[in-house]
Design a protein around this motif. Structure first.
Motif, PDB file in Angstrom:
ATOM      1  N   HIS A  64       0.862  -1.178   0.000  1.00  0.00           N
ATOM      2  CA  HIS A  64       0.000   0.000   0.000  1.00  0.00           C
ATOM      3  C   HIS A  64       0.897   1.226   0.000  1.00  0.00           C
ATOM      4  CE1 HIS A  64      -3.631   2.347   0.685  1.00  0.00           C
ATOM      5  NE2 HIS A  64      -2.977   3.023   1.615  1.00  0.00           N
ATOM      6  N   SER A  66       2.289   4.699   0.554  1.00  0.00           N
ATOM      7  CA  SER A  66       1.999   5.750   1.533  1.00  0.00           C
ATOM      8  C   SER A  66       3.307   6.339   2.034  1.00  0.00           C
ATOM      9  CB  SER A  66       1.196   5.196   2.709  1.00  0.00           C
ATOM     10  OG  SER A  66       1.942   4.211   3.393  1.00  0.00           O
ATOM     11  N   ARG A  74      -0.979   3.072  10.198  1.00  0.00           N
ATOM     12  CA  ARG A  74      -1.643   1.819   9.811  1.00  0.00           C
ATOM     13  C   ARG A  74      -1.221   0.687  10.744  1.00  0.00           C
ATOM     14  NH1 ARG A  74      -5.832   2.044   5.988  1.00  0.00           N
ATOM     15  NH2 ARG A  74      -5.350   3.657   4.453  1.00  0.00           N
ATOM     16  N   CYS A  75       0.051   0.627  11.070  1.00  0.00           N
ATOM     17  CA  CYS A  75       0.532  -0.434  11.971  1.00  0.00           C
ATOM     18  C   CYS A  75      -0.054  -0.258  13.372  1.00  0.00           C
ATOM     19  CB  CYS A  75       2.055  -0.428  12.025  1.00  0.00           C
ATOM     20  SG  CYS A  75       2.869  -0.877  10.474  1.00  0.00           S
ATOM     21  N   GLU A  77      -2.866   1.115  14.236  1.00  0.00           N
ATOM     22  CA  GLU A  77      -4.288   0.792  14.244  1.00  0.00           C
ATOM     23  C   GLU A  77      -4.530  -0.696  14.439  1.00  0.00           C
ATOM     24  OE1 GLU A  77      -5.700   2.283  10.568  1.00  0.00           O
ATOM     25  OE2 GLU A  77      -5.699   4.399  11.192  1.00  0.00           O
ATOM     26  N   ARG A  78      -3.562  -1.509  14.101  1.00  0.00           N
ATOM     27  CA  ARG A  78      -3.701  -2.958  14.251  1.00  0.00           C
ATOM     28  C   ARG A  78      -2.935  -3.474  15.463  1.00  0.00           C
ATOM     29  NH1 ARG A  78      -5.093  -5.803   9.387  1.00  0.00           N
ATOM     30  NH2 ARG A  78      -5.938  -4.363   7.855  1.00  0.00           N
ATOM     31  N   ARG A 358      -6.931   5.589  18.150  1.00  0.00           N
ATOM     32  CA  ARG A 358      -6.115   4.532  17.573  1.00  0.00           C
ATOM     33  C   ARG A 358      -5.673   3.550  18.651  1.00  0.00           C
ATOM     34  NH1 ARG A 358      -2.381   8.640  13.998  1.00  0.00           N
ATOM     35  NH2 ARG A 358      -3.914   9.072  12.370  1.00  0.00           N
TER      36      ARG A 358
END
Length: 586
Positions: A64, A66, A74-75, A77-78, A358
């Motif tokens: 992806h 970015s 993104r990392c 958020e998970r 987040r």
């Protein structure tokens, strides 16, 4: 290495708490449930293309494009962060993840401030975890040490995974994430002719792994038996219905023995060997005649209706009604979470005054930022508190607003700074004064607002009743049933010699007109009256003169000479003597 998989979308929806049949307590199951929420609730949008797990860590690859900051978000958020490469083992994992991929990928190394220093640890860069530890580094040999905009780091298969500085806003091919966990499960033993496929909470799946995080599932083929990783052991399905539907192909429910069980649609039965998959029933389906709302359960030699988890069987033995799953405080154990019951389950959402951030957490909302208070606002955890300036108090009908408040016998009025004659007083006060307008407390008791007793207070009054009477509507006194002889009809006391007091009305706001304003109104009224009288007089006089002028013209006509012509000589004019009237000319 794991390959990409399409993990079913998971929302923050859960089912009712049920007892686990294989040893783990409710506390353990809740812990696993919260662990899964940490990963599954945050999944959405892009999915990892591949991943790898070793020890107590998992790593994923995201295709992806970015910038560095967006990739780190993104990392997070998970539940992870951009990958750190602090040892040769981690460096070898890069070749496993990116060995067949082209393009550049972000890792979690960045220069926060200043310029690179060749002699410093990591040349002045630091990992996103906030440390510079580790003796391992893999910078390009020709790396320059001067300042530049290249303050973030990427790796690629083409450059043999060397740490290459890049501008942080660069649009690269993707990024690598890292996750840590505890109590992992080892891979299941595989017999000849068997295979096991694993799926992780991070969203990737594969075969032949050595370590998996809690919450991972496994499917053994060809038997199609299912397992879930929990506390370093694999639990065979059906497990707790609140986790992945208990591993059932169709539905999971708790049987009368308080055990999670799998059930199938009408005309199908559960496979007796794996207890999770559905297959066509042999002969007639014994559940068809029961007309169960949800499913059917075999109890010895007979069959009875059963409801999905989150429901209970109604009195008719066929219908199902919703359970209040939020009655168990353990359903949403996270801090600042609350449970919202729904049909057949519940939702864990942020409590009032908190909002999701987040990482799956609920943070306090600063309500004061939206200016909800008329005067002062003080933020508090999950709430806020309004307060008023001196000389004001909270409006009873609207706590966020403020009204004037004196609290003593008299106080200075609030006047318009552009008009000193426009002043206001609190409720229950009247304005008085000329040079300086003050507010004086009104004695409401002098207006007979109360049936019986009355006590004046600053800005208000309080009614009371004599013994044997009850205060009604805050001003009326009615006789109690005992005092009225048990008739059951309360009576209002009255004095034949004293007229009944009028029903009180709420004290009105005093007039905003001052003494000077009142004097001005009186003067203006007098002037208008005078002008009206003057105009009326002029109109009457005008009519009288018109009439008198008409009479004068008639009289003058009587005083004119009569003029005739001689019939023998038309040019000769004969004048008669003037006619004298009885009027005496001046």
């Amino acid at each position: 290495m794991f390959s990409q998989t399409n993990t079913p979308a998971h929302c923050r929806r859960a089912r009712g708490h049920k007892r686990e049949q294989r040893g783990p307590t409710m506390r353990d199951v809740t812990g696993l449930f919260v662990f899964l929420l940490t990963f599954l609730v945050q999944t959405g949008g892009i999915e990892p293309s591949s991943g790898y797990c070793a020890g107590t860590q998992c790593f994923t690859v995201f295709h992806h494009g970015s910038g560095f900051v967006a990739a780190q978000d993104r990392c997070r958020e998970r539940g992870g962060h951009l990958m750190t490469v602090r040892s040769s083992v981690s460096h070898d994992i890069l070749s496993i993840l990116l060995g067949n991929l082209t393009g550049r990928y972000w890792i979690g190394l960045r220069l926060e401030t200043g310029c690179p220093h060749p002699a410093a640890d990591l040349r002045g860069f630091q990992w996103v975890t906030g440390d510079r530890e580790g003796d391992f580094s893999h910078w390009p040999p020709d790396l320059e040490g001067s300042c530049s905009s290249a303050r973030c780091v990427s790796v690629s298969q083409e450059d043999k995974f060397q740490w290459t500085p890049e501008p942080c806003d660069g649009h690269l091919s993707g990024f690598l994430c890292e996750y840590s966990f505890r109590e992992p499960c080892q891979g299941l033993p595989v017999a000849p002719g068997e295979s096991v496929t694993y799926r992780t909470p991070m969203g990737f799946a594969g075969e032949g792994v050595l370590s998996l995080p809690p919450g991972s599932t496994a499917v053994r083929m060809p038997a199609e038996t299912k397992y879930v990783c929990f506390k370093q052991q694999w639990l065979q399905a059906p497990w707790s219905c609140e986790i992945h539907e208990g591993g059932c192909e169709h539905k999971c429910a708790v049987n009368p023995k308080h055990e999670p069980s799998c059930f199938c649609p009408l005309g199908q039965t559960v496979n007796p060997s794996n207890k999770v998959t559905c297959e066509l029933a042999d002969g007639d389906d014994p559940c068809a005649d029961l007309r169960c709302a949800h499913t059917c359960y075999r109890d010895g030699d007979s069959h009875v209706c059963l409801c999905d988890h989150g429901f209970k069987l109604a009195q008719d033995g066929r219908s199902c009604v919703d359970l209040n799953d939020c009655g168990d405080a353990r359903q949403c154990p996270g801090e600042n979470f609350k449970c919202v019951n729904s049909i057949g389950g519940f939702q864990c959402v942020c409590a009032d005054g908190y909002a999701a951030v987040r990482g799956g957490l609920c943070a306090d909302v600063d309500e004061c930022a939206s200016a909800p208070c008329e005067h002062d606002c003080a933020n508090a955890p999950g709430s806020y508190q309004c307060s008023c300036y001196d000389g004001y108090k909270e409006d009873p009908e609207a706590p966020e607003k403020c009204v004037r408040h004196c609290g003593k016998e008299q106080c200075v009025a609030e006047c318009d700074p552009n008009n000193n004659f426009q002043c206001y007083c609190p409720e229950g006060y009247v304005a008085s004064g000329e040079t300086q307008v003050v507010c004086i407390d009104m004695d409401e008791c002098s207006f007979s607002y109360c049936d019986q007793g009355c006590k004046n207070t600053f800005g208000s009054y309080v009614c009371s009743c004599s013994p044997g009477y009850t205060l009604v509507e805050e001003f009326r006194c009615v006789q109690t049933e005992e005092e009225s002889g048990g008739s059951g009809e309360p009576e209002t006391p009255s004095d034949p010699t004293t007229p009944a007091a009028p029903s009180p009305t709420p004290p009105r706001r005093p007039s905003g007109v001052s003494a000077w304003g009142l004097a001005g109104i009186i003067v203006c009224t007098a002037l208008v009256t005078f002008l009206l009288v003057f105009l009326a007089d002029r109109v009457l006089n005008s009519r009288g003169k018109t009439k008198s002028g008409g009479a004068r013209k008639e009289d003058d006509a009587h005083g004119l000479e009569r003029v005739t012509r001689d019939p023998l000589n038309p040019e000769t004019v004969i004048s008669d003597p003037p006619l004298i009237t009885a009027r005496s000319w001046e």
